[in-house]
Design a protein around this motif. Structure first.
Motif, PDB file in Angstrom:
ATOM      1  N   PRO A   1      27.422  28.423  42.629  1.00  0.00           N
ATOM      2  CA  PRO A   1      26.961  28.933  41.341  1.00  0.00           C
ATOM      3  C   PRO A   1      27.767  30.163  40.912  1.00  0.00           C
ATOM      4  O   PRO A   1      28.187  30.957  41.760  1.00  0.00           O
ATOM      5  CB  PRO A   1      25.501  29.316  41.607  1.00  0.00           C
ATOM      6  CG  PRO A   1      25.100  28.499  42.789  1.00  0.00           C
ATOM      7  CD  PRO A   1      26.349  28.368  43.623  1.00  0.00           C
ATOM      8  N   ALA A   2      27.968  30.324  39.617  1.00  0.00           N
ATOM      9  CA  ALA A   2      28.720  31.466  39.092  1.00  0.00           C
ATOM     10  C   ALA A   2      28.147  32.785  39.598  1.00  0.00           C
ATOM     11  O   ALA A   2      28.886  33.727  39.881  1.00  0.00           O
ATOM     12  CB  ALA A   2      28.729  31.439  37.566  1.00  0.00           C
ATOM     13  N   GLU A   3      26.835  32.845  39.749  1.00  0.00           N
ATOM     14  CA  GLU A   3      26.175  34.068  40.217  1.00  0.00           C
ATOM     15  C   GLU A   3      26.601  34.438  41.636  1.00  0.00           C
ATOM     16  O   GLU A   3      26.486  35.602  42.027  1.00  0.00           O
ATOM     17  CB  GLU A   3      24.646  33.910  40.180  1.00  0.00           C
ATOM     18  CG  GLU A   3      24.068  33.741  38.797  1.00  0.00           C
ATOM     19  CD  GLU A   3      24.061  32.293  38.289  1.00  0.00           C
ATOM     20  OE1 GLU A   3      23.347  32.039  37.311  1.00  0.00           O
ATOM     21  OE2 GLU A   3      24.773  31.414  38.851  1.00  0.00           O
ATOM     22  N   ASN A   4      27.087  33.471  42.400  1.00  0.00           N
ATOM     23  CA  ASN A   4      27.489  33.718  43.785  1.00  0.00           C
ATOM     24  C   ASN A   4      28.999  33.818  43.958  1.00  0.00           C
ATOM     25  O   ASN A   4      29.483  34.022  45.054  1.00  0.00           O
ATOM     26  CB  ASN A   4      26.949  32.613  44.702  1.00  0.00           C
ATOM     27  CG  ASN A   4      25.440  32.570  44.714  1.00  0.00           C
ATOM     28  OD1 ASN A   4      24.768  33.501  44.312  1.00  0.00           O
ATOM     29  ND2 ASN A   4      24.906  31.457  45.169  1.00  0.00           N
ATOM     30  N   GLN A   5      29.751  33.634  42.868  1.00  0.00           N
ATOM     31  CA  GLN A   5      31.204  33.752  42.929  1.00  0.00           C
ATOM     32  C   GLN A   5      31.556  35.210  42.717  1.00  0.00           C
ATOM     33  O   GLN A   5      30.948  35.900  41.907  1.00  0.00           O
ATOM     34  CB  GLN A   5      31.859  32.881  41.865  1.00  0.00           C
ATOM     35  CG  GLN A   5      31.625  31.408  42.101  1.00  0.00           C
ATOM     36  CD  GLN A   5      32.210  30.533  41.002  1.00  0.00           C
ATOM     37  OE1 GLN A   5      32.960  30.990  40.167  1.00  0.00           O
ATOM     38  NE2 GLN A   5      31.839  29.266  41.031  1.00  0.00           N
ATOM     39  N   HIS A   6      32.531  35.668  43.459  1.00  0.00           N
ATOM     40  CA  HIS A   6      32.912  37.074  43.372  1.00  0.00           C
ATOM     41  C   HIS A   6      34.310  37.184  42.800  1.00  0.00           C
ATOM     42  O   HIS A   6      35.232  36.502  43.250  1.00  0.00           O
ATOM     43  CB  HIS A   6      32.857  37.731  44.750  1.00  0.00           C
ATOM     44  CG  HIS A   6      31.494  37.636  45.357  1.00  0.00           C
ATOM     45  ND1 HIS A   6      30.436  38.411  44.926  1.00  0.00           N
ATOM     46  CD2 HIS A   6      30.992  36.833  46.327  1.00  0.00           C
ATOM     47  CE1 HIS A   6      29.358  38.093  45.621  1.00  0.00           C
ATOM     48  NE2 HIS A   6      29.665  37.146  46.477  1.00  0.00           N
ATOM     49  N   ASP A   7      34.458  38.070  41.811  1.00  0.00           N
ATOM     50  CA  ASP A   7      35.786  38.351  41.274  1.00  0.00           C
ATOM     51  C   ASP A   7      36.599  39.040  42.362  1.00  0.00           C
ATOM     52  O   ASP A   7      36.066  39.569  43.331  1.00  0.00           O
ATOM     53  CB  ASP A   7      35.695  39.290  40.051  1.00  0.00           C
ATOM     54  CG  ASP A   7      35.031  38.615  38.865  1.00  0.00           C
ATOM     55  OD1 ASP A   7      35.090  37.376  38.778  1.00  0.00           O
ATOM     56  OD2 ASP A   7      34.452  39.339  38.032  1.00  0.00           O
ATOM     57  N   ASP A   8      37.921  39.053  42.175  1.00  0.00           N
ATOM     58  CA  ASP A   8      38.771  39.748  43.135  1.00  0.00           C
ATOM     59  C   ASP A   8      38.302  41.185  43.279  1.00  0.00           C
ATOM     60  O   ASP A   8      38.219  41.929  42.282  1.00  0.00           O
ATOM     61  CB  ASP A   8      40.232  39.736  42.686  1.00  0.00           C
ATOM     62  CG  ASP A   8      40.817  38.330  42.748  1.00  0.00           C
ATOM     63  OD1 ASP A   8      40.281  37.499  43.501  1.00  0.00           O
ATOM     64  OD2 ASP A   8      41.801  38.086  42.034  1.00  0.00           O
ATOM     65  N   CYS A   9      37.978  41.546  44.486  1.00  0.00           N
ATOM     66  CA  CYS A   9      37.578  42.917  44.807  1.00  0.00           C
ATOM     67  C   CYS A   9      36.506  43.450  43.876  1.00  0.00           C
ATOM     68  O   CYS A   9      36.636  44.536  43.305  1.00  0.00           O
ATOM     69  CB  CYS A   9      38.790  43.835  44.844  1.00  0.00           C
ATOM     70  SG  CYS A   9      39.943  43.339  46.138  1.00  0.00           S
ATOM     71  N   CYS A  10      35.475  42.689  43.688  1.00  0.00           N
ATOM     72  CA  CYS A  10      34.316  43.100  42.889  1.00  0.00           C
ATOM     73  C   CYS A  10      34.680  43.429  41.454  1.00  0.00           C
ATOM     74  O   CYS A  10      34.112  44.336  40.841  1.00  0.00           O
ATOM     75  CB  CYS A  10      33.586  44.277  43.546  1.00  0.00           C
ATOM     76  SG  CYS A  10      32.950  43.865  45.176  1.00  0.00           S
ATOM     77  N   GLY A  11      35.659  42.737  40.926  1.00  0.00           N
ATOM     78  CA  GLY A  11      35.995  42.902  39.521  1.00  0.00           C
ATOM     79  C   GLY A  11      37.028  43.977  39.237  1.00  0.00           C
ATOM     80  O   GLY A  11      37.380  44.225  38.100  1.00  0.00           O
TER      81      GLY A  11
END
Length: 170
Positions: free
Chosen positions: A151-161
Motif C-alpha cells: 500500500p502507498a501508506e507503507n511505501q517510503h520515499d528515499d530517505c523519508c522524503g
C-alpha cells in the motif's frame, strides 16, 4: 462496502493473548495492508471479510489461524560463544538471518555455562488471540500497489522524503 481481495484496508486493533494486551494501535497509526495477500494473520483476515468502513468487532482467532500451534521441537541448543558481545537474558528476543536469507526471531529460553537454548516459535504460537478491530478505511488499490503488493501508506520515499540522501538510516 464489504472488503474484497486486493483492496487496501486500514484497521485499528487491540490484541489480547488471554492474559494481557500484547499489542494495540488504537488511537495511533492504523495498520494498512492489501487484503487477500497474506499480510496479516489468516484468522484475522478472514474474520474481517464482511466488515465495512466504521465497523467494529470482537474477533477470536484460534492458534492455528494466527501464529500456529506451539512446536516443542522448535528449540535448539547453541554454543554460548555464538552470542559473544550480547548480554543474554532469559526471555530476550533476538533476530538473526535464516538459511533462506530472511529474518528469524528467537527467544532465549535457558542460559547454561556453555550453551544457550533458543526457541524458534513465535512468542504467540499456541495461543488463541482476542482482537478488537475497527475498520477505518477500505479503498481500491492503484496499479502500482497491485504490482508491488505494498500500500502507498507503507511505501517510503528515499530517505523519508529528503533529497539529500541522509537521514532514516540511509
Amino acid at each position: 462496502m464489504a472488503i474484497q481481495k486486493d483492496q487496501i484496508v486500514s484497521i485499528e486493533y487491540e490484541v489480547n493473548d488471554g492474559t494481557k494486551v500484547v499489542d494495540s494501535n488504537i488511537g495511533g497509526l492504523p495498520l494498512v495492508f492489501m487484503y487477500g495477500r497474506g499480510q496479516i494473520i489468516p484468522g484475522l483476515e478472514s474474520a474481517i471479510t464482511n466488515m465495512s468502513i466504521g465497523d467494529k468487532a470482537d474477533v477470536v482467532v484460534k492458534a492455528e489461524d494466527a501464529y500456529g500451534e506451539y512446536d516443542a521441537a522448535a528449540k535448539q541448543e547453541v554454543p554460548k560463544d555464538q552470542f559473544a558481545g550480547i548480554d543474554l537474558e532469559v526471555g530476550m528476543t533476538l533476530y538473526g538471518q535464516g538459511e533462506d536469507g530472511g529474518t528469524v526471531q528467537v527467544v532465549v529460553q535457558e542460559i547454561g555455562n556453555e550453551n544457550v537454548i533458543i526457541d524458534f516459535n513465535h512468542p504467540l504460537a499456541g495461543k488463541e488471540l482476542s482482537f478488537l478491530v475497527i475498520v477505518n478505511n477500505i479503498r481500491e488499490a492503484s496499479a502500482e500497489e497491485l504490482m508491488s503488493g505494498i500500500p502507498a501508506e507503507n511505501q517510503h520515499d528515499d530517505c523519508c522524503g529528503t533529497d539529500s540522501g541522509t537521514g532514516c538510516g540511509c
